[in-house]
Design a protein around this motif. Structure first.
Motif, PDB file in Angstrom:
ATOM      1  N   VAL A 133       0.838  -1.204   0.000  1.00  0.00           N
ATOM      2  CA  VAL A 133       0.000   0.000   0.000  1.00  0.00           C
ATOM      3  C   VAL A 133       0.873   1.254   0.000  1.00  0.00           C
ATOM      4  CG1 VAL A 133      -1.671   1.359   1.345  1.00  0.00           C
ATOM      5  CG2 VAL A 133      -2.003  -1.103   1.054  1.00  0.00           C
ATOM      6  N   ARG A 134       1.895   1.270   0.840  1.00  0.00           N
ATOM      7  CA  ARG A 134       2.779   2.447   0.887  1.00  0.00           C
ATOM      8  C   ARG A 134       3.456   2.680  -0.469  1.00  0.00           C
ATOM      9  NH1 ARG A 134       4.370   0.271   6.171  1.00  0.00           N
ATOM     10  NH2 ARG A 134       3.217   1.443   7.732  1.00  0.00           N
ATOM     11  N   ALA A 135       3.851   1.619  -1.136  1.00  0.00           N
ATOM     12  CA  ALA A 135       4.465   1.758  -2.458  1.00  0.00           C
ATOM     13  C   ALA A 135       3.465   2.339  -3.459  1.00  0.00           C
ATOM     14  CB  ALA A 135       4.996   0.415  -2.947  1.00  0.00           C
TER      15      ALA A 135
ATOM     16  N   ALA B  56      -4.120 -12.644  18.091  1.00  0.00           N
ATOM     17  CA  ALA B  56      -4.287 -12.333  16.673  1.00  0.00           C
ATOM     18  C   ALA B  56      -5.458 -11.389  16.426  1.00  0.00           C
ATOM     19  CB  ALA B  56      -4.479 -13.617  15.879  1.00  0.00           C
ATOM     20  N   HIS B  57      -6.425 -11.382  17.313  1.00  0.00           N
ATOM     21  CA  HIS B  57      -7.602 -10.523  17.155  1.00  0.00           C
ATOM     22  C   HIS B  57      -7.190  -9.053  17.076  1.00  0.00           C
ATOM     23  CE1 HIS B  57     -11.971  -9.756  17.595  1.00  0.00           C
ATOM     24  NE2 HIS B  57     -11.554  -8.625  18.145  1.00  0.00           N
ATOM     25  N   ARG B  58      -6.335  -8.640  17.985  1.00  0.00           N
ATOM     26  CA  ARG B  58      -5.900  -7.237  18.025  1.00  0.00           C
ATOM     27  C   ARG B  58      -5.130  -6.856  16.760  1.00  0.00           C
ATOM     28  NH1 ARG B  58      -8.050  -3.278  19.985  1.00  0.00           N
ATOM     29  NH2 ARG B  58      -7.468  -2.186  18.138  1.00  0.00           N
ATOM     30  N   ILE B  59      -4.352  -7.781  16.227  1.00  0.00           N
ATOM     31  CA  ILE B  59      -3.596  -7.514  15.000  1.00  0.00           C
ATOM     32  C   ILE B  59      -4.565  -7.280  13.842  1.00  0.00           C
ATOM     33  CG2 ILE B  59      -2.011  -8.535  13.308  1.00  0.00           C
ATOM     34  CD1 ILE B  59      -0.741  -9.970  15.806  1.00  0.00           C
ATOM     35  N   ALA B  60      -5.602  -8.094  13.753  1.00  0.00           N
ATOM     36  CA  ALA B  60      -6.588  -7.938  12.682  1.00  0.00           C
ATOM     37  C   ALA B  60      -7.340  -6.617  12.823  1.00  0.00           C
ATOM     38  CB  ALA B  60      -7.549  -9.124  12.682  1.00  0.00           C
ATOM     39  N   VAL B  61      -7.733  -6.270  14.027  1.00  0.00           N
ATOM     40  CA  VAL B  61      -8.428  -4.990  14.256  1.00  0.00           C
ATOM     41  C   VAL B  61      -7.503  -3.834  13.914  1.00  0.00           C
ATOM     42  CG1 VAL B  61      -9.410  -3.485  16.037  1.00  0.00           C
ATOM     43  CG2 VAL B  61     -10.047  -5.908  15.964  1.00  0.00           C
ATOM     44  N   ASP B  62      -6.266  -3.900  14.374  1.00  0.00           N
ATOM     45  CA  ASP B  62      -5.305  -2.824  14.102  1.00  0.00           C
ATOM     46  C   ASP B  62      -5.074  -2.639  12.603  1.00  0.00           C
ATOM     47  OD1 ASP B  62      -5.018  -2.243  16.780  1.00  0.00           O
ATOM     48  OD2 ASP B  62      -3.096  -3.287  16.995  1.00  0.00           O
ATOM     49  N   GLN B  63      -5.075  -3.727  11.844  1.00  0.00           N
ATOM     50  CA  GLN B  63      -4.880  -3.614  10.401  1.00  0.00           C
ATOM     51  C   GLN B  63      -6.017  -2.805   9.783  1.00  0.00           C
ATOM     52  OE1 GLN B  63      -6.652  -5.187   7.610  1.00  0.00           O
ATOM     53  NE2 GLN B  63      -5.158  -4.372   6.178  1.00  0.00           N
TER      54      GLN B  63
ATOM     55  N   LEU C 100      -7.979  -0.598  11.349  1.00  0.00           N
ATOM     56  CA  LEU C 100      -7.879   0.785  11.831  1.00  0.00           C
ATOM     57  C   LEU C 100      -6.765   1.533  11.117  1.00  0.00           C
ATOM     58  CD1 LEU C 100      -8.460   0.240  15.654  1.00  0.00           C
ATOM     59  CD2 LEU C 100     -10.063   1.180  13.967  1.00  0.00           C
ATOM     60  N   TRP C 101      -5.663   0.857  10.834  1.00  0.00           N
ATOM     61  CA  TRP C 101      -4.570   1.485  10.094  1.00  0.00           C
ATOM     62  C   TRP C 101      -5.049   1.943   8.723  1.00  0.00           C
ATOM     63  CZ3 TRP C 101      -2.346  -0.179   5.443  1.00  0.00           C
ATOM     64  CH2 TRP C 101      -1.235   0.570   5.033  1.00  0.00           C
ATOM     65  N   LEU C 102      -5.793   1.081   8.022  1.00  0.00           N
ATOM     66  CA  LEU C 102      -6.279   1.439   6.690  1.00  0.00           C
ATOM     67  C   LEU C 102      -7.271   2.595   6.763  1.00  0.00           C
ATOM     68  CD1 LEU C 102      -6.088   0.860   3.692  1.00  0.00           C
ATOM     69  CD2 LEU C 102      -7.888  -0.872   3.988  1.00  0.00           C
ATOM     70  N   LEU C 103      -8.165   2.563   7.738  1.00  0.00           N
ATOM     71  CA  LEU C 103      -9.104   3.674   7.923  1.00  0.00           C
ATOM     72  C   LEU C 103      -8.350   4.982   8.156  1.00  0.00           C
ATOM     73  CD1 LEU C 103     -12.009   4.754   8.363  1.00  0.00           C
ATOM     74  CD2 LEU C 103     -11.700   4.168  10.788  1.00  0.00           C
ATOM     75  N   ASN C 104      -7.370   4.953   9.037  1.00  0.00           N
ATOM     76  CA  ASN C 104      -6.587   6.160   9.323  1.00  0.00           C
ATOM     77  C   ASN C 104      -5.776   6.607   8.108  1.00  0.00           C
ATOM     78  OD1 ASN C 104      -7.507   6.416  11.980  1.00  0.00           O
ATOM     79  ND2 ASN C 104      -5.955   4.994  12.720  1.00  0.00           N
ATOM     80  N   LEU C 105      -5.265   5.657   7.339  1.00  0.00           N
ATOM     81  CA  LEU C 105      -4.530   6.007   6.128  1.00  0.00           C
ATOM     82  C   LEU C 105      -5.453   6.724   5.144  1.00  0.00           C
ATOM     83  CD1 LEU C 105      -1.942   5.914   4.401  1.00  0.00           C
ATOM     84  CD2 LEU C 105      -2.775   3.710   3.519  1.00  0.00           C
ATOM     85  N   PHE C 106      -6.640   6.170   4.921  1.00  0.00           N
ATOM     86  CA  PHE C 106      -7.597   6.840   4.033  1.00  0.00           C
ATOM     87  C   PHE C 106      -7.873   8.261   4.532  1.00  0.00           C
ATOM     88  CE2 PHE C 106      -9.415   2.593   2.485  1.00  0.00           C
ATOM     89  CZ  PHE C 106      -8.942   2.747   1.188  1.00  0.00           C
TER      90      PHE C 106
ATOM     91  N   LEU D 193     -14.632   4.880   2.072  1.00  0.00           N
ATOM     92  CA  LEU D 193     -13.621   4.145   1.305  1.00  0.00           C
ATOM     93  C   LEU D 193     -13.292   2.809   1.952  1.00  0.00           C
ATOM     94  CD1 LEU D 193     -11.279   7.096   0.291  1.00  0.00           C
ATOM     95  CD2 LEU D 193     -12.933   5.886  -1.162  1.00  0.00           C
ATOM     96  N   LEU D 194     -13.226   2.789   3.280  1.00  0.00           N
ATOM     97  CA  LEU D 194     -12.963   1.521   3.970  1.00  0.00           C
ATOM     98  C   LEU D 194     -14.087   0.526   3.703  1.00  0.00           C
ATOM     99  CD1 LEU D 194     -11.057  -0.044   5.909  1.00  0.00           C
ATOM    100  CD2 LEU D 194     -12.576   0.706   7.749  1.00  0.00           C
ATOM    101  N   VAL D 195     -15.327   0.994   3.744  1.00  0.00           N
ATOM    102  CA  VAL D 195     -16.461   0.108   3.489  1.00  0.00           C
ATOM    103  C   VAL D 195     -16.377  -0.455   2.064  1.00  0.00           C
ATOM    104  CG1 VAL D 195     -18.979   0.057   3.215  1.00  0.00           C
ATOM    105  CG2 VAL D 195     -17.975   1.127   5.219  1.00  0.00           C
ATOM    106  N   LEU D 196     -16.051   0.389   1.089  1.00  0.00           N
ATOM    107  CA  LEU D 196     -15.896  -0.090  -0.286  1.00  0.00           C
ATOM    108  C   LEU D 196     -14.757  -1.100  -0.402  1.00  0.00           C
ATOM    109  CD1 LEU D 196     -16.288   3.166  -2.390  1.00  0.00           C
ATOM    110  CD2 LEU D 196     -17.729   1.134  -2.509  1.00  0.00           C
ATOM    111  N   HIS D 197     -13.655  -0.771   0.225  1.00  0.00           N
ATOM    112  CA  HIS D 197     -12.476  -1.645   0.192  1.00  0.00           C
ATOM    113  C   HIS D 197     -12.799  -3.005   0.800  1.00  0.00           C
ATOM    114  CE1 HIS D 197      -8.439  -3.023   1.341  1.00  0.00           C
ATOM    115  NE2 HIS D 197      -8.012  -2.285   0.344  1.00  0.00           N
ATOM    116  N   GLU D 198     -13.400  -2.985   1.974  1.00  0.00           N
ATOM    117  CA  GLU D 198     -13.713  -4.244   2.656  1.00  0.00           C
ATOM    118  C   GLU D 198     -14.786  -5.030   1.919  1.00  0.00           C
ATOM    119  OE1 GLU D 198     -11.682  -5.285   5.301  1.00  0.00           O
ATOM    120  OE2 GLU D 198     -10.692  -3.541   4.433  1.00  0.00           O
ATOM    121  N   GLY D 199     -15.735  -4.328   1.310  1.00  0.00           N
ATOM    122  CA  GLY D 199     -16.754  -5.006   0.510  1.00  0.00           C
ATOM    123  C   GLY D 199     -16.147  -5.721  -0.681  1.00  0.00           C
TER     124      GLY D 199
END
Length: 185
Positions: free
Chosen positions: A66-68, A114-121, A123-129, A148-154
Motif C-alpha cells: 500500500v505504501r508503495a 491475533a484478534h488485536r492484530i486484525a483490528v489494528d490492520q 484501523l490502520w487502513l481507515l486512518n490512512l484513508f 472508502l474503507l467500506v468499499l475496500h472491505e466489501g
C-alpha cells in the motif's frame, strides 16, 4: 526470525489462509514446514502466537504494498485511492478474501493475540484513508475515509465470488474522491 521460524510462519500462512485457522492443527503446520512440533512451540509458544505471527507478516507485506502504491501516486487526489490499486495487485495471488476478516470471524475473542492484530490492520487502513483525504484537501476526510474503507472491505469480502466487485469499488472510490476534491466540483 530463524530459518525454521520463517518456514513455520510460511507453512502456517498457506494453511491458515487456505483452510482456516481453527481447521489447521500444529501437527500439520510442523509437517508442512519440515520442523518439529517442539521447534514450533519453542519459537512461538502456542498456536495462538503463531496465528499472530502469521497475521503480522501478512500485515507487514500488505502495508508495504500500500505504501508503495501511495508513494507512486503523482497527485494527492489519486493517492487517496492508491490502496485500491494495491488491492488489485494483492488480489492476484490472494483469492480467498481478507485474511484479517477471516481471522476476526474465526477468533471473535478480543483477548486472542491475533484478534488485536486484525483490528489494528483495519484501523490502520481507515486512518490512512483519512490522512490521504486530508492531504488531498477533501472536505470531511473522516467521512470519506469510512466510505472508502467500506468499499475496500466489501471488495475483499466479495472477492471469492465471480462478481468483479473490485473494479466497481475502485470506480466508485475514485468518483467519491473526485466529487469531494478541491477544484473538482
Amino acid at each position: 526470525m530463524t530459518p525454521a521460524g520463517r518456514r513455520i510462519v510460511a507453512a502456517a500462512e498457506e494453511l491458515f489462509y487456505n483452510r482456516g485457522i481453527t481447521a489447521v492443527g500444529v501437527d500439520l503446520i510442523a509437517e508442512h514446514s519440515g520442523a518439529t512440533k517442539r521447534t514450533l512451540y519453542n519459537r512461538f509458544g502456542s498456536k495462538d502466537h503463531l496465528v499472530a505471527a502469521y497475521l503480522m507478516e501478512r500485515d507487514r507485506r500488505w502495508r508495504s504494498l500500500v505504501r508503495a502504491a501511495v508513494d507512486a501516486s503523482d497527485d494527492p487526489v489519486e493517492a487517496v485511492t492508491a490502496p485500491f490499486d494495491a488491492l488489485r495487485t494483492w488480489s492476484g495471488t490472494n483469492t480467498r478474501g481478507c485474511a484479517f476478516i477471516n481471522a476476526l470471524a474465526e477468533l471473535p475473542d478480543p483477548s486472542h493475540p491475533a484478534h488485536r492484530i486484525a483490528v489494528d490492520q483495519k484501523l490502520w487502513l481507515l486512518n490512512l484513508f483519512g490522512d490521504l483525504a486530508t492531504a488531498a484537501g477533501c472536505p470531511e476526510p473522516a467521512v470519506l475515509a469510512t466510505r472508502l474503507l467500506v468499499l475496500h472491505e466489501g471488495a475483499l469480502a466479495t472477492q471469492p465470488l465471480p462478481l468483479e466487485t473490485l473494479s466497481a469499488s475502485i470506480d466508485l472510490a475514485r468518483a467519491l474522491v473526485r466529487a469531494g476534491a478541491p477544484g473538482s466540483r
